[in-house]
Design a protein around this motif. Structure first.
Motif, PDB file in Angstrom:
ATOM      1  N   HIS A   1      -7.017   2.459  -5.291  1.00  9.95           N
ATOM      2  CA  HIS A   1      -5.539   1.706  -4.993  1.00  9.95           C
ATOM      3  C   HIS A   1      -4.776   2.393  -3.730  1.00  9.95           C
ATOM      4  O   HIS A   1      -4.375   1.762  -2.798  1.00  9.95           O
ATOM      5  CB  HIS A   1      -4.693   1.847  -6.145  1.00  9.95           C
ATOM      6  CG  HIS A   1      -5.082   1.221  -7.205  1.00  9.95           C
ATOM      7  ND1 HIS A   1      -4.548   1.106  -8.483  1.00  9.95           N
ATOM      8  CD2 HIS A   1      -6.193   0.271  -7.463  1.00  9.95           C
ATOM      9  CE1 HIS A   1      -5.320   0.255  -9.386  1.00  9.95           C
ATOM     10  NE2 HIS A   1      -6.301  -0.009  -8.594  1.00  9.95           N
TER      11      HIS A   1
ATOM     12  N   TYR B   1       3.577  -3.696  -9.292  1.00  8.71           N
ATOM     13  CA  TYR B   1       2.686  -4.724  -8.851  1.00  8.71           C
ATOM     14  C   TYR B   1       2.945  -6.142  -8.969  1.00  8.71           C
ATOM     15  O   TYR B   1       2.898  -7.057  -8.215  1.00  8.71           O
ATOM     16  CB  TYR B   1       1.105  -4.440  -9.051  1.00  8.71           C
ATOM     17  CG  TYR B   1       0.407  -3.228  -8.439  1.00  8.71           C
ATOM     18  CD1 TYR B   1       0.388  -3.318  -7.204  1.00  8.71           C
ATOM     19  CD2 TYR B   1       0.064  -2.359  -9.122  1.00  8.71           C
ATOM     20  CE1 TYR B   1      -0.259  -2.078  -6.666  1.00  8.71           C
ATOM     21  CE2 TYR B   1      -0.477  -0.952  -8.589  1.00  8.71           C
ATOM     22  CZ  TYR B   1      -0.539  -0.973  -7.242  1.00  8.71           C
ATOM     23  OH  TYR B   1      -1.104   0.145  -6.558  1.00  8.71           O
TER      24      TYR B   1
ATOM     25  N   GLU C   1       0.277   6.082  -6.269  1.00  8.57           N
ATOM     26  CA  GLU C   1      -0.833   6.335  -6.785  1.00  8.57           C
ATOM     27  C   GLU C   1      -1.235   7.667  -6.433  1.00  8.57           C
ATOM     28  O   GLU C   1      -2.162   8.376  -7.191  1.00  8.57           O
ATOM     29  CB  GLU C   1      -2.044   5.398  -6.073  1.00  8.57           C
ATOM     30  CG  GLU C   1      -1.637   4.017  -6.183  1.00  8.57           C
ATOM     31  CD  GLU C   1      -1.948   3.590  -7.624  1.00  8.57           C
ATOM     32  OE1 GLU C   1      -2.278   4.338  -8.571  1.00  8.57           O
ATOM     33  OE2 GLU C   1      -1.885   2.364  -7.850  1.00  8.57           O
TER      34      GLU C   1
ATOM     35  N   MET D   1      -5.313  -4.946  -8.054  1.00 11.48           N
ATOM     36  CA  MET D   1      -4.767  -3.807  -8.602  1.00 11.48           C
ATOM     37  C   MET D   1      -4.196  -3.823  -9.879  1.00 11.48           C
ATOM     38  O   MET D   1      -4.157  -3.169 -10.772  1.00 11.48           O
ATOM     39  CB  MET D   1      -3.956  -3.370  -7.260  1.00 11.48           C
ATOM     40  CG  MET D   1      -4.856  -2.781  -6.277  1.00 11.48           C
ATOM     41  SD  MET D   1      -4.072  -1.575  -4.869  1.00 11.48           S
ATOM     42  CE  MET D   1      -3.051  -2.771  -4.140  1.00 11.48           C
TER      43      MET D   1
ATOM     44  N   GLU E   1      -7.080   5.085  -9.340  1.00 10.64           N
ATOM     45  CA  GLU E   1      -5.728   5.138  -8.716  1.00 10.64           C
ATOM     46  C   GLU E   1      -6.123   5.524  -7.322  1.00 10.64           C
ATOM     47  O   GLU E   1      -5.149   5.194  -6.316  1.00 10.64           O
ATOM     48  CB  GLU E   1      -4.940   6.221  -9.399  1.00 10.64           C
ATOM     49  CG  GLU E   1      -4.674   6.166 -10.873  1.00 10.64           C
ATOM     50  CD  GLU E   1      -4.121   4.589 -11.579  1.00 10.64           C
ATOM     51  OE1 GLU E   1      -3.908   3.725 -10.689  1.00 10.64           O
ATOM     52  OE2 GLU E   1      -3.985   4.733 -12.753  1.00 10.64           O
TER      53      GLU E   1
ATOM     54  N   THR F   1       2.402   1.618  -2.527  1.00 11.54           N
ATOM     55  CA  THR F   1       1.085   2.094  -3.344  1.00 11.54           C
ATOM     56  C   THR F   1       0.573   3.487  -3.040  1.00 11.54           C
ATOM     57  O   THR F   1       0.133   4.070  -4.154  1.00 11.54           O
ATOM     58  CB  THR F   1       0.133   1.001  -2.796  1.00 11.54           C
ATOM     59  OG1 THR F   1       0.428  -0.184  -3.586  1.00 11.54           O
ATOM     60  CG2 THR F   1      -1.510   1.461  -3.342  1.00 11.54           C
TER      61      THR F   1
END
Ligand SMILES: [Fe+2]
Ligand SMILES: [Fe+2]
Length: 182
Positions: free
Chosen positions: A146, A36, A111, A55, A143, A107
């Motif tokens: 996200h 990130y 995740e 995040m 997660e 992502t």
């Protein structure tokens, strides 16, 4: 990996299993903060800046929690942290340079890999280590949040989404495998 009381020769004992869990979880959360951070370096001023910062902040809490657990349990962190430091940041930068959707595809892949990993750990823990299990379940829920953010921001519309998603997810699984062992 089972932590059930009946063990065969060669099985890890409970303490070793927990240490492994904490080592790999710390590695994963460390990597997540770096991904990130890399995305923010490119997209921080864009329309997804606040979402990415949100995040990242959650990942920093996850990372700190496992840092504390490593200290408390005297676990050894993975020797691969310098690798994940660079590789995580590079993955974040690279996907962000491909575009906002590609960053979100990253992502989703990362995740989802972590979600599966945490699910397996929670199942293996069973009724042992209720506190650690609660932590894992709480983080797993975040997660998934996200991942949903990634999906809501058109991750799947990235050109070559399936390939990108597959490559990153496999990379995460390899990183998990290595961080449990090294
Ligand atoms: Fe996390
Ligand atoms: Fe996450």
């Amino acid at each position: 990996m089972s932590v059930a009381p009946s063990r065969r020769p060669g099985d890890l004992d409970q303490a070793e299993t927990i240490e492994r869990f904490i080592r790999v979880d710390h590695a994963g959360e460390f990597g997540a903060t770096r991904i990130y951070a890399g995305q923010l370096a490119v997209l921080g001023r864009g329309r997804h800046g606040d979402t990415l910062r949100h995040m990242l902040e959650q990942e920093q809490v996850h990372r700190k929690t496992f840092e504390d657990l490593i200290r408390k349990r005297r676990a050894r962190p993975t020797a691969l942290l310098p690798v994940w430091n660079v590789a995580g940041f590079a993955l974040g930068v690279a996907t962000a340079l491909l575009g906002e959707r590609a960053a979100m595809a990253c992502t989703v892949a990362v995740e989802e890999a972590i979600d599966e990993h945490y699910s397996a750990q929670a199942a293996a823990l069973g009724e042992t280590e209720p506190e650690l299990k609660d932590t894992i379940e709480k983080f797993r829920a975040e997660e998934l949040e996200h991942r949903d953010i990634g999906l809501a921001n058109e991750a799947e519309l990235t050109p070559g989404y399936r390939v990108l998603y597959g490559a990153i997810k496999q990379g995460c699984k390899a990183a998990i495998w290595a961080s449990e062992r090294v």
